[in-house]
Scaffold this active site. Structure first.
Site, PDB file in Angstrom:
ATOM      1  N   GLN A  81       0.813  -1.214   0.000  1.00 46.43           N
ATOM      2  CA  GLN A  81       0.000   0.000   0.000  1.00 46.43           C
ATOM      3  C   GLN A  81       0.847   1.265   0.000  1.00 46.43           C
ATOM      4  O   GLN A  81       0.314   2.377   0.016  1.00 46.43           O
ATOM      5  CB  GLN A  81      -0.931  -0.006   1.218  1.00 46.43           C
ATOM      6  CG  GLN A  81      -1.940  -1.140   1.212  1.00 46.43           C
ATOM      7  CD  GLN A  81      -2.752  -1.211   2.503  1.00 46.43           C
ATOM      8  OE1 GLN A  81      -2.769  -0.294   3.318  1.00 46.43           O
ATOM      9  NE2 GLN A  81      -3.447  -2.334   2.703  1.00 46.43           N
ATOM     10  N   HIS A 148      -1.516   0.037   5.670  1.00 45.44           N
ATOM     11  CA  HIS A 148      -2.196   0.931   6.608  1.00 45.44           C
ATOM     12  C   HIS A 148      -1.378   2.188   6.928  1.00 45.44           C
ATOM     13  O   HIS A 148      -1.188   2.540   8.087  1.00 45.44           O
ATOM     14  CB  HIS A 148      -2.540   0.190   7.901  1.00 45.44           C
ATOM     15  CG  HIS A 148      -3.589  -0.853   7.718  1.00 45.44           C
ATOM     16  ND1 HIS A 148      -4.271  -1.406   8.788  1.00 45.44           N
ATOM     17  CD2 HIS A 148      -4.094  -1.471   6.620  1.00 45.44           C
ATOM     18  CE1 HIS A 148      -5.135  -2.312   8.338  1.00 45.44           C
ATOM     19  NE2 HIS A 148      -5.045  -2.356   7.011  1.00 45.44           N
ATOM     20  N   TYR A 259     -11.728   6.194  19.409  1.00 45.55           N
ATOM     21  CA  TYR A 259     -12.694   5.467  18.578  1.00 45.55           C
ATOM     22  C   TYR A 259     -12.573   3.949  18.705  1.00 45.55           C
ATOM     23  O   TYR A 259     -13.259   3.214  18.012  1.00 45.55           O
ATOM     24  CB  TYR A 259     -12.580   5.954  17.128  1.00 45.55           C
ATOM     25  CG  TYR A 259     -13.072   7.377  17.031  1.00 45.55           C
ATOM     26  CD1 TYR A 259     -14.385   7.659  16.704  1.00 45.55           C
ATOM     27  CD2 TYR A 259     -12.239   8.436  17.378  1.00 45.55           C
ATOM     28  CE1 TYR A 259     -14.859   8.965  16.684  1.00 45.55           C
ATOM     29  CE2 TYR A 259     -12.700   9.744  17.363  1.00 45.55           C
ATOM     30  CZ  TYR A 259     -14.009  10.003  17.021  1.00 45.55           C
ATOM     31  OH  TYR A 259     -14.479  11.299  17.018  1.00 45.55           O
ATOM     32  N   TYR A 270      -9.605 -11.004  10.592  1.00 44.86           N
ATOM     33  CA  TYR A 270      -9.658 -11.782   9.353  1.00 44.86           C
ATOM     34  C   TYR A 270      -9.609 -13.289   9.606  1.00 44.86           C
ATOM     35  O   TYR A 270     -10.117 -14.073   8.798  1.00 44.86           O
ATOM     36  CB  TYR A 270      -8.499 -11.388   8.423  1.00 44.86           C
ATOM     37  CG  TYR A 270      -8.663 -10.018   7.813  1.00 44.86           C
ATOM     38  CD1 TYR A 270      -9.748  -9.720   6.993  1.00 44.86           C
ATOM     39  CD2 TYR A 270      -7.739  -9.014   8.057  1.00 44.86           C
ATOM     40  CE1 TYR A 270      -9.904  -8.464   6.431  1.00 44.86           C
ATOM     41  CE2 TYR A 270      -7.876  -7.761   7.494  1.00 44.86           C
ATOM     42  CZ  TYR A 270      -8.960  -7.482   6.680  1.00 44.86           C
ATOM     43  OH  TYR A 270      -9.110  -6.242   6.125  1.00 44.86           O
TER      44      TYR A 270
END
Length: 379
Positions: A81, A148, A259, A270
């Site tokens: 990523q 990420h 959060y 997963y």
């Protein structure tokens, strides 16, 4: 089991809103294509800056003319990523030419992390150059892995720079105040921390806290992979982030709020291990909206124009696995999906042009190139 049945049902109901091909409420015009595009931003003259993950920054006209790659872009750690990420012009770009870029940066050994660079963009007939480049922020600490990063950027009306920082697939940093991973951060444009950030006083008053100063940057914590952020007309910040197996979230960001990730999520690991729902831990802030099955959000914008009738004040999320644009109603502190548009491709980025048209970057996959699309209402 109840959690899975409920969220699957909600997800299927949302999918029922998907538009059949050819039944979209807007015209889709393919403008040009790119090699692994990641972000776009409009300049005051209507041209765009587009990033490609391998390290290219391009100047693009609205009729699809692309410059040569801008010189002076930092070396990126390309893989997974990682690579060149977001781009935002300074709020006073017309006067100072300053831009901000996020990217994955190599560290010692096999480590890496996100970084943000501030530079002056000098535009030329062939493209441009980045000068006086300075790294103003880095993820701390650098870790192994290629996922990420988060690293979306936005300015608010007061001139503060906001940065999303992913948990780097390490889970616990999202709750670790010694790390700026898994956080939403508020910075001055030079990378320093505003003195009224929520945890500045905590660091100054706590003799056990080191001098690295990541406390100073943090606005909120407990995030997984926040890949989109946008301010509404009231100045409230909304952040969209990928959940694990289920539980993508749209969060209204509140000063110093936690959060909950990875202690809570509306999805599970997963490998099938359950994560407690948000409802089980009231001390954590709940998402304004969540999705299971996931939409895999990669970006979000809040529409301010008048070209799309009835859309002003609503959010549009870019969906990867959902291959969709997801339209979301924002109602005070609440949010809900109201329509989903099947785009037939993974969507990486979505932005509003000065004329109110909507511009979309497809995410490249396999042999296809990521196209730049212009969306306008049908007559």
């Amino acid at each position: 089991m109840t959690k899975r049945i409920l969220t699957l049902t909600l997800g299927l109901l949302a999918l029922a809103n998907a538009q059949a091909e050819g039944d979209l409420p807007f015209e889709v015009e393919a403008i040009t294509s790119f090699d692994e595009p990641w972000a776009l931003a409009f300049l005051p003259d209507g041209r765009m800056l587009v990033t490609e993950k391998k390290g290219n920054l391009l100047v693009v006209t609205q009729d699809g003319q692309k410059s040569r790659p801008v010189s002076g872009v930092p070396d990126v750690d390309y893989g997974g990523q990682g690579g060149l990420g977001d781009v935002v012009p300074h709020p006073d770009f017309a006067a100072n030419g300053v831009v901000f870029l996020s990217y994955a940066e190599a560290g010692v050994g096999d480590t890496r992390g996100a970084a943000v660079v501030r530079a002056v963009l000098t535009l030329t007939a062939r493209g441009g150059t980045l000068d006086d480049a300075k790294v103003i922020w880095r993820q701390y600490p650098k870790v192994v892995g290629y996922g990420h990063y988060g690293h979306r950027l936005a300015f608010d009306d007061a001139g503060y720079l906001w940065v999303t920082s992913g948990d780097r697939q390490k889970f616990t940093p999202a709750q670790d105040m010694q790390s700026n991973m898994g956080k939403v951060l508020r910075l001055n444009e030079d990378g320093s921390a505003p003195r009224d950030n929520p945890f500045v006083a905590y660091r100054e008053d706590n003799p056990l806290v080191d001098d690295i100063g990541v406390y100073d940057e943090i606005w909120s914590l407990g995030h997984r992979n926040p890949l989109g952020l946008a301010f509404d007309a009231a100045g409230r910040l909304w952040v969209i982030e990928m959940g694990p197996a289920g539980g993508d979230e749209l969060n209204l960001i509140v000063r110093a709020a936690n959060y909950g990730y990875p202690a809570v999520s509306n999805g599970d690991h997963y490998d099938g291990r359950e994560i407690p729902d948000h409802d089980t831990r009231p001390e954590f802030a709940k998402p304004a909206a969540s999705w299971t099955p996931v939409i895999s959000p990669a970006d979000v914008m809040i529409y301010r124009g008048g070209l799309f009738e009835g859309w002003r004040g609503q959010a549009l999320a870019a969906g990867l696995s959902s291959r969709a644009l997801v339209r979301i109603e924002l109602d005070g502190e609440n949010a809900r999906e109201i329509e989903r548009y099947d785009m037939g491709a993974r969507i990486r980025s979505v932005e509003e042009a000065p004329d109110g048209s909507i511009w979309v970057l497809e995410d490249e996959r396999g042999d296809s190139r990521g196209r730049l699309l212009r969306l306008t209402p049908k007559d």
